[in-house]
Design a protein around this motif. Sequence first.
Motif, PDB file in Angstrom:
ATOM      1  N   GLU A  36       0.829  -1.207   0.000  1.00  0.00           N
ATOM      2  CA  GLU A  36       0.000   0.000   0.000  1.00  0.00           C
ATOM      3  C   GLU A  36       0.863   1.258   0.000  1.00  0.00           C
ATOM      4  N   ARG A  37       1.968   1.236   0.779  1.00  0.00           N
ATOM      5  CA  ARG A  37       2.898   2.368   0.783  1.00  0.00           C
ATOM      6  C   ARG A  37       3.527   2.561  -0.591  1.00  0.00           C
ATOM      7  N   GLU A  38       3.875   1.446  -1.217  1.00  0.00           N
ATOM      8  CA  GLU A  38       4.481   1.514  -2.541  1.00  0.00           C
ATOM      9  C   GLU A  38       3.525   2.166  -3.549  1.00  0.00           C
ATOM     10  N   VAL A  39       2.241   1.846  -3.479  1.00  0.00           N
ATOM     11  CA  VAL A  39       1.246   2.468  -4.355  1.00  0.00           C
ATOM     12  C   VAL A  39       1.183   3.968  -4.074  1.00  0.00           C
ATOM     13  N   ALA A  40       1.134   4.327  -2.802  1.00  0.00           N
ATOM     14  CA  ALA A  40       1.019   5.740  -2.421  1.00  0.00           C
ATOM     15  C   ALA A  40       2.248   6.546  -2.847  1.00  0.00           C
ATOM     16  N   GLU A  41       3.413   5.908  -2.867  1.00  0.00           N
ATOM     17  CA  GLU A  41       4.655   6.608  -3.184  1.00  0.00           C
ATOM     18  C   GLU A  41       5.058   6.501  -4.653  1.00  0.00           C
ATOM     19  N   ALA A  42       4.258   5.867  -5.461  1.00  0.00           N
ATOM     20  CA  ALA A  42       4.602   5.684  -6.878  1.00  0.00           C
ATOM     21  C   ALA A  42       4.781   7.039  -7.554  1.00  0.00           C
ATOM     22  N   ALA A  43       5.906   7.174  -8.269  1.00  0.00           N
ATOM     23  CA  ALA A  43       6.242   8.455  -8.895  1.00  0.00           C
ATOM     24  C   ALA A  43       5.661   8.587 -10.299  1.00  0.00           C
ATOM     25  N   THR A  44       5.453   7.467 -10.973  1.00  0.00           N
ATOM     26  CA  THR A  44       4.936   7.519 -12.342  1.00  0.00           C
ATOM     27  C   THR A  44       3.684   6.657 -12.435  1.00  0.00           C
ATOM     28  N   GLU A  45       2.920   6.888 -13.486  1.00  0.00           N
ATOM     29  CA  GLU A  45       1.701   6.101 -13.696  1.00  0.00           C
ATOM     30  C   GLU A  45       2.032   4.624 -13.888  1.00  0.00           C
ATOM     31  N   GLU A  46       3.111   4.349 -14.618  1.00  0.00           N
ATOM     32  CA  GLU A  46       3.506   2.959 -14.858  1.00  0.00           C
ATOM     33  C   GLU A  46       3.907   2.274 -13.547  1.00  0.00           C
ATOM     34  N   HIS A  47       4.670   2.976 -12.715  1.00  0.00           N
ATOM     35  CA  HIS A  47       5.069   2.413 -11.420  1.00  0.00           C
ATOM     36  C   HIS A  47       3.843   2.184 -10.540  1.00  0.00           C
ATOM     37  N   GLU A  48       2.871   3.094 -10.619  1.00  0.00           N
ATOM     38  CA  GLU A  48       1.647   2.941  -9.843  1.00  0.00           C
ATOM     39  C   GLU A  48       0.876   1.697 -10.296  1.00  0.00           C
ATOM     40  N   LYS A  49       0.776   1.481 -11.615  1.00  0.00           N
ATOM     41  CA  LYS A  49       0.073   0.294 -12.124  1.00  0.00           C
ATOM     42  C   LYS A  49       0.745  -0.985 -11.646  1.00  0.00           C
ATOM     43  N   GLN A  50       2.080  -1.007 -11.704  1.00  0.00           N
ATOM     44  CA  GLN A  50       2.814  -2.185 -11.247  1.00  0.00           C
ATOM     45  C   GLN A  50       2.622  -2.404  -9.754  1.00  0.00           C
ATOM     46  N   SER A  51       2.631  -1.316  -9.003  1.00  0.00           N
ATOM     47  CA  SER A  51       2.441  -1.405  -7.551  1.00  0.00           C
ATOM     48  C   SER A  51       1.038  -1.892  -7.204  1.00  0.00           C
TER      49      SER A  51
END
Length: 162
Positions: A36-51
């Motif tokens: 959940e922290r990783e999703v909240a801290e995602a810097a890019t849209e792609e990183h957010e999707k992966q998270s």
Amino acid sequence: MAMDAKIGRFFDAVGSFFSGGESIPWCDRDVIAGCEREVAEAATEEHEKQSIMRLSWALVHSTNQDDVLRGIGMLQASLLGATTSPLQAREKLYLLAVGHYRNGDYPRSRQFLDQCLEVVRFIHNISFSCCRHNNGGHCSDPHLIQQQRSGQPELFDGNWQS
């Protein structure tokens, strides 16, 4: 136990499961909180999707039933909300099958596994068609790849249609 150690133990269990070990990969609340922290801290849209995919994976493998239901909801929303590549859809359908299995809804789990296999057949047919078109070579022609993609089935209410 430190978060890194718990995550390491979790991934060891996953590796053991896929290599024929006896451990089933389960997630505890600490692993889910890390995702959940990783999703909240995602810097890019792609990183957010992966998270979000990692979080969904962790949720359906949770020892907590509410987490499993949350993971199922996230995966269903992601399938219906946006265009998904066949490979992403296959992964999401598989995770939905895991979630429903964990909930004891075995018929629904089986339906998602069947849909997952349909996606695999679809991917295989595109690959075969593409290779056949290139006389046995790998498909690298961007025009042909786009043409093949435009023939993708649409996901509608969890069912692949040709």
